[in-house]
Design an enzyme around this catalytic site. Structure first.
Site, PDB file in Angstrom:
ATOM      1  N   GLN A  25       0.888  -1.163   0.000  1.00  0.00           N
ATOM      2  CA  GLN A  25       0.000   0.000   0.000  1.00  0.00           C
ATOM      3  C   GLN A  25       0.913   1.195   0.000  1.00  0.00           C
ATOM      4  OE1 GLN A  25      -3.257   0.073  -0.018  1.00  0.00           O
ATOM      5  NE2 GLN A  25      -3.732  -2.066   0.357  1.00  0.00           N
ATOM      6  N   SER A  26       0.661   2.164  -0.878  1.00  0.00           N
ATOM      7  CA  SER A  26       1.715   3.167  -0.996  1.00  0.00           C
ATOM      8  C   SER A  26       1.673   4.258   0.062  1.00  0.00           C
ATOM      9  CB  SER A  26       1.747   3.760  -2.385  1.00  0.00           C
ATOM     10  OG  SER A  26       0.458   3.962  -2.835  1.00  0.00           O
ATOM     11  N   THR A  27       0.548   4.674   0.509  1.00  0.00           N
ATOM     12  CA  THR A  27       0.575   5.723   1.524  1.00  0.00           C
ATOM     13  C   THR A  27      -0.135   5.251   2.776  1.00  0.00           C
ATOM     14  OG1 THR A  27      -1.491   6.705   0.871  1.00  0.00           O
ATOM     15  CG2 THR A  27       0.472   7.512  -0.243  1.00  0.00           C
ATOM     16  N   GLN A  30      -3.744   5.204   2.389  1.00  0.00           N
ATOM     17  CA  GLN A  30      -4.251   4.004   1.723  1.00  0.00           C
ATOM     18  C   GLN A  30      -4.313   2.838   2.703  1.00  0.00           C
ATOM     19  OE1 GLN A  30      -1.601   3.965  -1.690  1.00  0.00           O
ATOM     20  NE2 GLN A  30      -3.392   3.667  -2.980  1.00  0.00           N
ATOM     21  N   GLN A  67       4.893   3.333   2.232  1.00  0.00           N
ATOM     22  CA  GLN A  67       5.936   3.993   1.452  1.00  0.00           C
ATOM     23  C   GLN A  67       5.530   4.063  -0.007  1.00  0.00           C
ATOM     24  OE1 GLN A  67       9.971   3.056   2.093  1.00  0.00           O
ATOM     25  NE2 GLN A  67       9.583   2.079   4.048  1.00  0.00           N
TER      26      GLN A  67
END
Ligand SMILES: [Zn+2]
Length: 698
Positions: A25-27, A30, A67
Site C-alpha cells: 500500500q503506498s501511503t 491508503q 511507502q
C-alpha cells in the site's frame, strides 16, 4: 479462477520452494482507508494453498506499507523479494495486480528476468504465469508498461491541473509567515499586527543596511523574536516566537510573495541515481508562473528585485559555498583549509585593507553569522601564513628526498637482482667451459677426430663464457648510467624545486595556495593565549607549531597590564568612547604609545577576552527594550521615549547608543501617568565608530 486450468505450470520443484505474498500500500492513508484491497491481497494466500503450498511456507512481505512505490531504492520489502527470488528460494510470487509490485517498469522487468532465470512463477488475480515462457513474459511486461503508463497519465493530469490553476493564480499554496488567507478568501497580510511588525522590521533593516547579517544582529541586539507558524501536528496553526536566524532572513528576502507576487515553480524535484528525490531551486528566469501584484505584500516588486541584486553581489563577495573551496584571488594562504580549534567549524577569511595592502584575518563566524553573535575566535593571518610556508619548505624537502631515495633503492634492488642473474649465467658458462676442458684433456690424443671435436667444443664454451662476462660488465655500466643520468636529476629536482618555487616572488598567490592544497589536508588553529597550529599533511603526518600573537600595529608592544585592568573595571559602567576618553585623561597610552581610540579599546577587550559590557549589564539584571516593554505593557519605541524623559533608567552598552534598562522596581511608571518630566539625559549620547571590512570566503 485459476488453479486447475493451468496445472502444468505448477511443478513439484515450485511447491518445494517458498511462496512469497507481496502486499503493498503506498501511503499511510491508503493503509488506513483501503483495508478492502488489503483483504484481497491476503485472500491470494488462499489461492496459493489451493495450488498446493502448505500454509506455513507462504511468507508475507508487507514491509513497504506506508511507502511510495515510485522506485525500488527506498523499499526494503521489494528489495527483499528480489533477493529471495534471485537466490532461487521462491517457488511463486503472489501479488494483487502483480505489475504494481514495481511501480516503475525497470524494476518490474528486472524482476521478470530474475524469475525466468530461477524458474519462479507469478500469480495475480487473473492467473498463474511462468516468466520463462515467452507469451507469459510478454503479457507480464505489458501489464507492467500499462501500469506505469497509467501512473504517468494520472500524474500528468494532476500536474496539469495544478499548473493551469497556478497560471490563473488560483492555486492555493501555503503562504509564508506574515501572509494569510482571510476568512473571505483573498490572500493578504497576516491580521496579527505583531507578526506584521516583525516582517516590516526585517525588510526595513535590510533596506537600511543591505546586509542579512545586520538584520540578524539588529534583532538580537534589541532582544526581538521572529514568528513561525506550525503547519502540522497537534499545534497546527499556532505561532511560535524564536530568535531570527541568518538563513531565515535570506529566505524572507528571496521570497517574491512578500512583494505581493504569485509565483509557481521556484523549485523542481529531481531524482538522484539512488532513486531519492531532491528539491533544486529554479533560476528566476525559468519560473513557471509569476503574477505581480496578485495580493498585498510588504514591499514593492522593484524593491524585491533590488534586494536580489544586493544579495547576489554580497554572495559573490562571500562565496556561495564556504566548505573547502577552490583557491581564489587574495593572499590568504590557508583559505578554505582552516578549522577552528575551539568549536570545529571551518574558519573564513576576512581581508583588512591597510597601507594599500590586503591583510588576511582568519575568523570563526559560522555560528556568529546565523545567530548574530560575536565571532568564536579571530586570528591575524599574515604571521600564520609565513610560519606555515616555512614549515612546508623545511618539511617538504626531506620528505621528498626520502621518497626519491626510496625509489632509487627500489630501482637499485631490481638492478642488483638482474645482476645476480647474470652472475649465475657467467658461473654456468664457466662450469661448461671447465667441463669441456676436462673432456678434452681426458681424451686419447691419438683419436684425432674426437679430440678435434672436443677442442672445438671447449673453444666454443670459452667464447660463450667470454660473451657472458662481457654482457654482465656492459649491463652494469649501463645501469650506473641510468641512475646517474635520469634518477639523480629527478631527485635533485624534487628537493630543490619546491623551496625555489615557494620563495620565488613571481609565483602567484594562487599557485602557492594550490601547492598548499597538494600538501596539507587542513590546519587547526587555537588562539589561547598564543597561536597554536596543528598541520595535517595529506597522508596523515601531523606537525604542531606555536606562534606568539603577531604584531599588529597596536600589538607590537604588549599592552600595559594596568591598562587591561583599567578597561576591565571601566567596562562595568562605561561604553568604549567613554573608556577611551577616561584612559587618555589618566595619561595612559596603548602598547605602541598612542592615545586610546574606540578601536584600540575594543581590540584590547577582544584580545584579553574581557567580558563585553552587554553581558555585564545583562548579568547585573538589566532588561532589553523588548523585555522592558513587556514588563510595562507598552511598545519598545515608547520605552525609549520614557527613558529620554527619565521615567525609566537605561544604560548604554554601545556608542550608538543601544540601551539596556534597569528594572523599575516595585512601583513601575504606568501608562496612565502622562506626566511630562523635565528632559534629563541620564547617559550622554556618543557616535559609534564606523568600521570598514571586506569579507571574503575562506
Ligand atoms: Zn569556532
Amino acid at each position: 479462477m485459476i488453479p486447475d486450468a493451468l496445472p502444468h505450470k505448477v511443478q513439484a520443484t515450485h511447491l518445494a520452494r517458498t511462496a512469497y505474498l507481496y502486499v503493498r500500500q503506498s501511503t499511510l492513508r491508503q493503509v488506513l482507508e483501503h483495508t478492502e484491497s488489503t483483504q484481497r491481497q491476503y485472500a491470494l494466500r488462499q489461492r496459493a494453498i489451493a495450488l498446493g503450498w502448505p500454509a506455513e511456507r507462504i511468507v508475507t512481505i508487507d514491509s513497504d506499507l506506508g511507502q511510495s512505490g515510485a522506485s525500488a531504492a527506498d523499499r526494503t520489502g521489494f528489495q527483499r523479494l528480489v533477493t529471495e527470488v534471485s537466490l532461487g528460494r521462491a517457488g511463486i510470487v503472489l501479488g494483487l495486480e502483480v505489475s504494481r509490485l514495481a511501480r516503475n517498469s525497470t524494476d518490474w522487468h528486472r524482476l521478470l528476468e530474475i524469475c525466468a532465470l530461477t524458474a519462479t512463477l507469478i500469480l495475480d488475480e487473473d492467473g498463474v504465469y511462468d516468466p520463462a515462457h515467452f507469451n507469459d513474459r510478454l503479457l507480464l511486461g505489458l501489464k507492467g508498461t500499462m501500469s506505469e503508463a497509467e501512473l504517468h497519465v494520472l500524474r500528468a493530469r494532476l500536474q496539469g491541473g495544478i499548473r493551469n490553476k497556478a497560471r490563473r493564480g488560483e492555486l492555493v499554496i501555503t503562504p509564508p509567515i506574515g501572509l494569510a488567507y482571510s476568512a473571505t478568501g483573498p490572500l493578504g497580510l497576516d491580521p496579527d499586527s505583531q507578526v506584521q511588525a516583525a516582517l516590516r522590521l526585517v525588510f526595513a533593516t535590510f533596506r537600511r543596511t543591505g546586509s542579512a547579517t545586520a538584520v540578524v544582529k539588529a534583532f538580537r541586539r534589541q532582544g526581538l523574536l521572529f514568528p513561525r507558524r506550525v503547519h502540522a501536528g497537534p499545534r497546527q496553526g499556532e505561532l511560535i516566537w524564536a530568535a531570527l536566524g541568518h538563513s531565515q532572513v535570506l529566505r524572507l528576502l528571496h521570497n517574491p510573495r512578500y512583494a505581493g507576487a504569485f509565483v509557481y515553480g521556484r523549485t523542481r524535484t529531481r531524482k538522484t541515481l539512488e532513486g531519492r528525490t531532491t528539491i533544486v531551486p529554479v533560476p528566476a528566469a525559468e519560473w513557471d508562473t509569476v503574477i505581480r501584484d496578485a495580493h498585498a505584500g510588504y514591499l514593492a516588486w522593484e524593491e524585491y528585485e533590488d534586494n536580489q541584486r544586493r544579495l547576489h553581489a554580497s554572495a559573490q563577495a562571500m562565496g556561495a559555498d564556504r566548505r573547502q573551496s577552490p583557491p581564489r584571488e587574495g593572499p590568504a594562504l590557508l583559505q578554505g583549509l582552516v578549522v577552528c580549534g575551539r568549536c570545529g567549524e571551518r574558519m573564513t577569511v576576512r581581508y583588512h585593507s591597510r597601507h594599500g595592502r590586503q591583510w588576511p584575518e582568519y575568523v570563526c563566524q559560522r555560528g556568529g553569522v546565523e545567530r548574530g553573535t560575536p565571532p568564536c575566535q579571530r586570528v591575524p593571518g599574515a604571521g600564520i601564513d609565513a610560519a606555515v610556508g616555512e614549515v612546508l619548505v623545511a618539511t617538504v624537502s626531506p620528505v621528498a628526498l626520502e621518497v626519491a631515495l626510496r625509489v632509487q633503492a627500489e630501482l637499485q634492488a631490481r638492478l642488483d637482482e638482474a645482476d645476480r642473474l647474470r652472475d649465475q649465467q657467467v658461473a654456468r658458462a664457466q662450469y661448461e667451459a671447465d667441463l669441456a676442458r676436462r673432456r678434452y684433456l681426458q681424451v686419447d690424443p691419438a683419436n684425432r677426430f674426437v679430440a678435434d671435436a672436443l677442442e672445438a667444443d671447449w673453444n666454443h664454451q670459452l667464447q660463450l663464457l667470454s660473451d657472458a662476462q662481457q654482457a654482465r660488465e656492459r649491463q652494469r655500466e649501463q645501469d650506473r648510467q641510468v641512475l646517474s643520468a635520469e634518477q639523480r636529476a629527478a631527485i635533485l629536482a624534487l628537493v630543490t624545486d619546491f623551496p625555489r618555487l615557494w620563495r620565488d616572488p613571481q609565483t602567484p598567490d594562487r599557485d602557492r595556495k594550490r601547492m598548499v592544497r597538494l600538501l596539507l589536508e587542513d590546519v587547526t588553529i587555537v588562539r589561547d593565549p598564543g597561536i597554536t597550529l596543528h598541520l595535517r599533511f595529506k597522508g596523515g603526518a601531523t606537525h604542531t607549531l606555536t606562534l606568539p600573537l603577531p604584531g599588529n600595529a597596536w600589538q607590537q608592544r604588549t599592552t600595559d597590564p594596568a591598562v587591561v585592568q583599567a578597561i576591565d573595571q571601566l567596562l562595568a559602567h562605561h561604553t568604549y568612547p567613554e573608556i577611551a576618553a577616561e584612559l587618555n585623561a589618566r595619561g595612559m597610552r596603548s602598547g605602541n604609545r598612542q592615545a586610546f581610540t574606540v578601536r584600540i579599546v575594543a581590540r584590547i577587550q577582544d584580545h584579553y577576552r574581557l567580558l563585553p559590557r552587554y553581558d555585564r549589564l545583562r548579568q547585573a539584571g538589566l532588561l532589553t527594550g523588548e523585555e522592558m516593554a513587556t514588563l510595562l505593557g507598552i511598545c519598545p519605541s515608547q520605552v525609549k521615549v520614557w527613558r529620554q524623559h527619565g521615567l525609566v533608567r537605561g544604560q548604554a552598552y554601545t556608542a550608538k547608543p543601544d540601551w539596556l534598562y534597569e528594572h523599575p522596581g516595585d512601583h513601575p511608571p504606568r501608562k496612565a501617568q502622562g506626566v511630562k518630566l523635565s528632559q534629563r539625559r541620564l547617559i550622554p549620547e556618543v557616535l559609534p565608530e564606523p568600521t570598514e571590512e571586506v569579507q571574503c570566503e575562506a
